[in-house]
Design an enzyme around this catalytic site. Structure first.
Site, mmCIF file in Angstrom:
data_model
loop_
_atom_site.group_PDB
_atom_site.id
_atom_site.type_symbol
_atom_site.label_atom_id
_atom_site.label_comp_id
_atom_site.label_asym_id
_atom_site.label_seq_id
_atom_site.Cartn_x
_atom_site.Cartn_y
_atom_site.Cartn_z
ATOM 1 N N GLU A 1 51.281 8.475 25.820
ATOM 2 C CA GLU A 1 49.973 8.268 26.433
ATOM 3 C C GLU A 1 49.459 6.860 26.206
ATOM 4 O OE1 GLU A 1 47.236 11.226 24.977
ATOM 5 O OE2 GLU A 1 48.191 12.841 26.100
ATOM 6 N N GLU B 1 52.555 17.236 28.513
ATOM 7 C CA GLU B 1 51.696 17.715 27.418
ATOM 8 C C GLU B 1 50.395 18.254 27.995
ATOM 9 O OE1 GLU B 1 51.066 15.122 23.836
ATOM 10 O OE2 GLU B 1 48.973 15.744 24.155
HETATM 11 C C1 IDC Z 1 46.370 15.230 18.089
HETATM 12 C C2 IDC Z 1 46.677 16.378 17.161
HETATM 13 C C3 IDC Z 1 45.912 16.209 15.874
HETATM 14 C C4 IDC Z 1 46.251 14.864 15.287
HETATM 15 C C5 IDC Z 1 45.985 13.756 16.280
HETATM 16 C C6 IDC Z 1 46.443 12.414 15.756
HETATM 17 O O1 IDC Z 1 46.364 17.587 17.803
HETATM 18 O O2 IDC Z 1 46.240 17.251 14.975
HETATM 19 O O3 IDC Z 1 45.472 14.660 14.125
HETATM 20 O O4 IDC Z 1 46.680 14.018 17.480
HETATM 21 O O5 IDC Z 1 45.929 11.368 16.483
HETATM 22 C C7 IDC Z 1 46.759 13.953 22.996
HETATM 23 C C8 IDC Z 1 47.867 13.381 22.207
HETATM 24 C C9 IDC Z 1 48.155 14.188 20.979
HETATM 25 C C10 IDC Z 1 46.863 14.688 20.348
HETATM 26 C C11 IDC Z 1 46.206 15.647 21.342
HETATM 27 C C12 IDC Z 1 44.920 16.268 20.838
HETATM 28 O O6 IDC Z 1 49.052 13.192 22.953
HETATM 29 O O7 IDC Z 1 48.856 13.384 20.073
HETATM 30 O O8 IDC Z 1 47.203 15.393 19.194
HETATM 31 N N1 IDC Z 1 45.954 14.936 22.585
HETATM 32 O O9 IDC Z 1 43.979 15.289 20.572
HETATM 33 N N2 IDC Z 1 46.365 13.567 24.197
HETATM 34 C C13 IDC Z 1 45.285 14.284 24.539
HETATM 35 C C14 IDC Z 1 45.006 15.173 23.523
#
Ligand code: IDC
Length: 545
Positions: free
Chosen positions: A382, A470
């Site tokens: 992303e 995702e």
């Molecule tokens: C989030 C995880 C969380 C972690 C965080 C780190 O759920 O536990 O602490 O990342 O930065 C994304 C991302 C994905 C995110 C997720 C939710 O690809 O890494 O994971 N998210 O925020 N894009 C949109 C949402």
């Protein structure tokens, strides 16, 4: 005689006066009673409104209330202008405002534990009275208790009638005062089977004087209803004979579709790990097998963060991370599943930040998996911040040829700007001179809706192949409430367009998007009860058509 007559006259007069007074007094009392009765009517109307607030599942009811307020506000404003708002009216207004609150009842049951060949669990009941009315002699009815044994109960009396347990107050909580909360009613319940645990204490009803004033927590009810709706319209996906890889072989992109070795349209339905640095235990063969056999998943995404703490390009242990990727690919291959190697750009914002590491990583991976028909490369999860499609394309034009040198035809997924939401920016300038390139769209259903779908639609209409590598059904933080309606709309869109998808994320972290329940430490072989609500939804979704 005369004096007798006088006496009689005086007596008659007195009787008349007394009768008149009595009529007056009776009239007064009757009037008062009527007034009271009218007030009671008002009070009960108020209660009905309160109830409709409480049980308001329909938007209409909520809207009605908002509208009422607006009218009230308008009237108040007009009165203010006229300078007419006297003290009495002000008091009236305050009273009705205070009366707008609702009374709620919430029934929650905790995770069951095994006990004497059966199961025990704790059930808590909470009453919250936000209204200005006082309630007395309440009872709460909760269903599913026919064969249950109450081991212990606190702050309520109970009896079981048919399928329902009826909870009534003890001395101190007989009166539910206005603006008060009682949350210390609870019990330990024993049941015989796991199935019993599922059907007991799902909601409840609060009655006062035999009248229903509130239904238990709407969220719990909606969740149940949604589950039943899903189950009703669910057509189980036939179990595949042989593995997905045996049956479908090397995949390629044709138009906006993924097609299998026979040129038939194919859909990948899978699960993404959380960051493998943080949740390495879920990279195990049994876990993948559970997802394949119990859920019907045909793909795993291995998410390797690049720039967060523990990430591959920061302080992460590169060898360990690479061996986790390699284990993950091996397990998927042995199980005949497809597997995405995800370079999880997030904190780095622009994939160009770590392009040198990315070059080395994808060179190594693509030479190692050149002969695997099941490996898919996602080169930048992303991109975000001010990263533009031009920046991403510059990066893609460096990384794709590196992969292609070794692996001529694997599918490669390219991330898009704004956390892979702006796939429409690709339309005017897609990657050229390459086959089997797809573009990422990511969504979190409670945050992203038609605004993102319309971008995906525009891309598809322009012939840009989209991959939902995702997503989850909560909000973009990976946490917060689930939006089932939005999730349904997304799934319809996904299926109508034969889009492939993988869901965030395979772990038991205490956040909504985690697929495993936080209290479950198993890393494979989960029963439905050991899944989170999102996990249960995903399993139902993948395993049905
Ligand atoms: C989030 C995880 C969380 C972690 C965080 C780190 O759920 O536990 O602490 O990342 O930065 C994304 C991302 C994905 C995110 C997720 C939710 O690809 O890494 O994971 N998210 O925020 N894009 C949109 C949402």
């Amino acid at each position: 005689m005369n004096s007798d007559n006088k006496k009689i006259k005086t007596s008659i007069l007195l009787i008349l006066i007394a009768t008149a007074m009595l009529i007056g007094v009776l009239g007064y009392i009757f009037g008062l009673k009527r007034g009271r009765a009218e007030n009671t009517d008002e009070a009960s109307t108020e209660k009905t409104t309160t109830e409709s607030v409480t049980t308001a599942d329909s938007e209409e009811e909520t809207e009605e209330i908002t509208e009422e307020k607006t009218t009230e506000e308008k009237t108040t404003e007009a009165k203010k202008e006229d300078g007419k708002e006297d003290k009495e009216e002000k008091e009236d207004k305050e009273e009705s405002k205070a009366g707008e609150g609702a009374i709620y009842v919430k029934v929650t049951s905790g995770a069951p534990w095994e006990k004497d060949g059966g199961y025990g669990f704790q059930c808590d009941v909470m009453i919250k009275n936000d209204s200005s009315s006082e309630y007395e002699n309440w009872e709460i009815r909760v269903a599913g208790f026919k064969d249950a044994e109450i081991e212990n109960i606190w702050n309520a009396e109970y009896k079981i009638e048919g399928d329902e347990i009826i909870l009534t107050p003890v001395e101190f909580n007989k009166r539910i005062a206005a603006k008060s909360e009682y949350k210390d009613v609870g019990m330990i319940v024993n049941v015989k089977t796991k199935e019993d645990c599922k059907n007991i204490a799902k909601g409840g009803t609060l009655l006062v004087g035999g009248e229903v004033v509130a239904e238990a927590d709407a969220a719990e009810k909606i969740r149940e209803e949604k589950k039943q709706e899903r189950e009703a319209k669910r057509e189980p996906r036939p179990v595949e004979e042989g593995t997905p890889l045996d049956n479908h072989g090397k995949l390629s992109v044709k138009g906006t579709d993924i097609v299998d070795k026979n040129g038939e349209k194919y859909q990948l339905r899978g699960v993404s790990t959380h960051g493998i640095a943080w949740f390495p235990d879920y990279v195990n063969k049994d876990a993948f097998q559970t997802l394949r056999d119990d859920w019907g998943a045909n793909m795993i995404r291995l998410a390797m963060y690049t720039d967060e703490g523990g990430g591959y390009c920061t302080d992460g242990d590169k060898d360990k991370l690479k061996s986790l990727v390699s284990d993950g690919v091996d397990y998927a291959t042995e199980l005949g599943m497809y597997v995405i190697i995800d370079w999880h750009v997030l904190h780095d914002l622009n994939p160009m930040k770590n392009v040198d590491e990315a070059k080395k990583f994808f060179e190594e991976m693509s030479s190692k998996y050149a002969d695997n028909d099941n490996v898919i490369y996602e080169i930048c999860n992303e991109p975000n911040g001010s990263t533009t499609w031009e920046d991403i394309k510059e990066y893609a034009d460096i990384i794709i040829p590196i992969i292609r040198k070794n692996d001529k035809d694997a599918i490669i997924i390219v991330g898009t700007p704004t956390w892979s939401q702006d796939v429409d920016t690709v339309i005017s300038d897609p990657v050229t001179g390459q086959e089997n390139i797809m573009y990422a769209v990511h969504f979190y259903a409670a945050t992203h809706k038609e605004n993102i779908r319309s971008k995906a639609k525009a891309a598809l209409d322009a012939g840009i192949p989209v991959f939902i590598s995702e997503f989850s059904i909560c909000d973009a933080s990976g946490n917060g409430g689930i939006d089932y309606d939005s999730a349904d709309e997304w799934m319809d869109f996904i299926n109508e367009n034969n889009l492939s998808y993988s869901s965030w994320s395979l772990c038991n972290k205490n956040e909504t998007s985690a697929l495993i329940a936080p209290e479950c430490s198993k890393t494979s072989g989960w029963t439905d009860d050991e899944l989170s609500e999102t996990g249960q939804w995903l399993k139902d979704t993948i395993s049905s058509k």
